[in-house]
Structure formats: C-alpha cells, structure tokens
Design a protein around this motif. Structure first.
Motif, short mmCIF file in Angstrom:
data_model
loop_
_atom_site.label_atom_id
_atom_site.label_comp_id
_atom_site.label_asym_id
_atom_site.label_seq_id
_atom_site.Cartn_x
_atom_site.Cartn_y
_atom_site.Cartn_z
N LYS A 28 0.84 -1.19 0.00
CA LYS A 28 0.00 0.00 0.00
C LYS A 28 0.87 1.24 0.00
N LEU A 29 0.50 2.22 -0.80
CA LEU A 29 1.14 3.53 -0.81
C LEU A 29 0.07 4.54 -0.47
N GLN A 30 0.35 5.37 0.52
CA GLN A 30 -0.60 6.39 0.94
C GLN A 30 0.06 7.76 0.83
N VAL A 31 -0.64 8.69 0.23
CA VAL A 31 -0.15 10.06 0.07
C VAL A 31 -1.23 10.98 0.60
N GLY A 32 -0.85 11.87 1.51
CA GLY A 32 -1.88 12.72 2.08
C GLY A 32 -1.36 13.96 2.75
N ALA A 33 -2.28 14.66 3.35
CA ALA A 33 -1.99 15.90 4.07
C ALA A 33 -1.78 15.57 5.54
N ASN A 34 -0.89 16.32 6.16
CA ASN A 34 -0.53 16.15 7.56
C ASN A 34 -0.96 17.40 8.30
N PHE A 35 -1.77 17.24 9.35
CA PHE A 35 -2.26 18.37 10.14
C PHE A 35 -1.74 18.23 11.56
N GLN A 36 -1.19 19.32 12.11
CA GLN A 36 -0.68 19.33 13.47
C GLN A 36 -0.67 20.76 13.99
N ASP A 37 -0.34 20.91 15.24
CA ASP A 37 -0.30 22.23 15.85
C ASP A 37 0.77 23.09 15.18
N GLU A 38 0.40 24.26 14.68
CA GLU A 38 1.29 25.25 14.08
C GLU A 38 1.88 24.85 12.73
N PHE A 123 -12.17 1.98 -2.88
CA PHE A 123 -13.35 2.01 -3.73
C PHE A 123 -13.22 1.03 -4.89
N SER A 124 -11.97 0.74 -5.28
CA SER A 124 -11.68 -0.23 -6.34
C SER A 124 -10.45 -1.02 -5.89
N ASP A 125 -9.93 -1.89 -6.76
CA ASP A 125 -8.76 -2.69 -6.40
C ASP A 125 -7.52 -1.83 -6.17
N GLY A 126 -7.47 -0.64 -6.74
CA GLY A 126 -6.24 0.14 -6.65
C GLY A 126 -6.33 1.49 -5.97
N PHE A 127 -7.54 2.01 -5.71
CA PHE A 127 -7.65 3.37 -5.19
C PHE A 127 -8.61 3.45 -4.02
N GLY A 128 -8.19 4.20 -2.99
CA GLY A 128 -9.04 4.41 -1.84
C GLY A 128 -8.63 5.66 -1.08
N ILE A 129 -9.18 5.80 0.12
CA ILE A 129 -8.83 6.93 0.99
C ILE A 129 -8.36 6.37 2.33
N TYR A 130 -7.65 7.21 3.08
CA TYR A 130 -7.21 6.79 4.41
C TYR A 130 -7.23 7.97 5.35
N THR A 131 -7.26 7.66 6.63
CA THR A 131 -7.10 8.63 7.69
C THR A 131 -6.28 7.98 8.79
N GLU A 132 -5.43 8.76 9.42
CA GLU A 132 -4.55 8.21 10.44
C GLU A 132 -4.25 9.26 11.50
N ALA A 133 -4.24 8.85 12.75
CA ALA A 133 -3.86 9.71 13.86
C ALA A 133 -2.60 9.10 14.49
N ASN A 154 -3.49 12.69 9.71
CA ASN A 154 -3.25 12.58 8.27
C ASN A 154 -4.52 12.12 7.57
N ILE A 155 -4.72 12.61 6.36
CA ILE A 155 -5.83 12.16 5.52
C ILE A 155 -5.37 12.25 4.08
N GLY A 156 -5.79 11.30 3.24
CA GLY A 156 -5.38 11.34 1.85
C GLY A 156 -5.82 10.15 1.05
N ALA A 157 -5.09 9.90 -0.04
CA ALA A 157 -5.39 8.82 -0.97
C ALA A 157 -4.52 7.62 -0.68
N SER A 158 -5.08 6.43 -0.89
CA SER A 158 -4.35 5.19 -0.68
C SER A 158 -4.38 4.40 -1.99
N PHE A 159 -3.23 3.81 -2.33
CA PHE A 159 -3.09 3.06 -3.57
C PHE A 159 -2.62 1.64 -3.27
N ASN A 160 -3.26 0.66 -3.89
CA ASN A 160 -2.87 -0.74 -3.74
C ASN A 160 -1.90 -1.06 -4.87
#
Length: 161
Positions: A28-38, A123-133, A154-160
């Motif tokens: 799995k490869l996940q690419v997303g945005a990272n949110f934190q204080d400041e 949503f399919s064999d190769g594309f989805g979403i993820y969230t992580e704390a 973190n939140i973003g896209a996930s690839f299989n």
C-alpha cells in the motif's frame, strides 16, 4: 470549535469509508496531508504485508505550512521526519466491509517512538482513501516540541500496488 467539528467529520468519514489489507505481499502507498499544531504538511507512507494481519513499512512527513513565528525557528531537520512502522491490520478480523481496514501500530522515527491508528477504504482494487492519527509515546528530547513530538492527523489517498 470549527476545527474540532472539521476533524470529527474527517475522522467519521475516514472510519466509515476507508481498505482491506489482503495479507502477505500486499503493498500500500498512501499520500496525504498532515495536520498538526502550528503546521500542515505532506505525508507519504508505504506498507508491505508480512502475513495475513501484519505489515511493516516506512512513513515520511514534511511540514510545509508553518506559522510565521515558527518559520524563523525551524530548518529542514525540524520539518522532516522518517519512521519505520509496524501495523496490525484488523480489517478481516472485525469484518465491517471487505474493503475496510483498521490498523493500529507502532513507529520508530527520527524524532520519537510513537503509536498510530488508521483506517482505509478502497473504492476499487487500486484506489481508496485513508485517515490516520499518530501520537508520541516517548520523545528523544523533551525540550524540543516542534512538529513531530505532538499529535498529528493525516488524511489522503491510498493506492494498492
């Protein structure tokens, strides 16, 4: 209050709609945005399945949107983090949906030893979403509380792969 509602909505959406871990050799490869204080930034994660419910991987983050006050105090080393990860993939154990995976885990990074909990939905064999704390369990330097020695989301896209 708006930030709390926004984060709660993202978490709810991520846990209701998130991907199944398929076992040994699964990548799995996940690419997303990272949110934190400041700061906000980008996050890239790669996980490789070792068994039916175990995966290991690497994660890297870089803080891009830094508050003006912090921008003068930080350099590349303060903004960058690299982690080795271990995950327990529970999607097929809890059986919510075949495309859903819930994964708690531990990480050892350049900044700290920490834990994380995430969810992904494909949503399919190769594309989805993820969230992580992610959260630190042990900091290497208690005097430095820059970007990665705190709770991150973190939140973003996930690839299989």
């Amino acid at each position: 209050m708006k930030n709390i509602v926004f984060i709660a909505a993202l978490l709810f959406f991520g846990f209701v709609n998130a991907q199944a871990f398929q076992g040994k050799g699964d990548q799995k490869l996940q690419v997303g945005a990272n949110f934190q204080d400041e700061a906000t930034g980008i996050n890239v994660t790669y996980d490789y399945g070792l068994g039916e419910n175990i995966s290991v991987g690497l994660s890297s983050s870089y803080a891009l949107g830094v508050d003006d006050v912090m921008a003068d105090l930080t350099d590349f080393g303060d903004r960058f983090d690299l982690k080795a990860r271990f995950n327990a993939n529970l999607g097929n154990v809890i059986n919510i949906d075949p495309n859903f995976d819930l994964y708690p885990g531990l990480s050892l990074s350049l900044k700290n030893f920490g834990g994380h909990i995430g969810a992904r939905y494909f949503f399919s064999d190769g594309f989805g979403i993820y969230t992580e704390a992610a959260f630190p369990l042990a900091k290497y330097d208690d005097n430095v509380d820059f970007f990665y020695n705190q709770f991150t989301f973190n939140i973003g896209a996930s690839f299989n792969l």
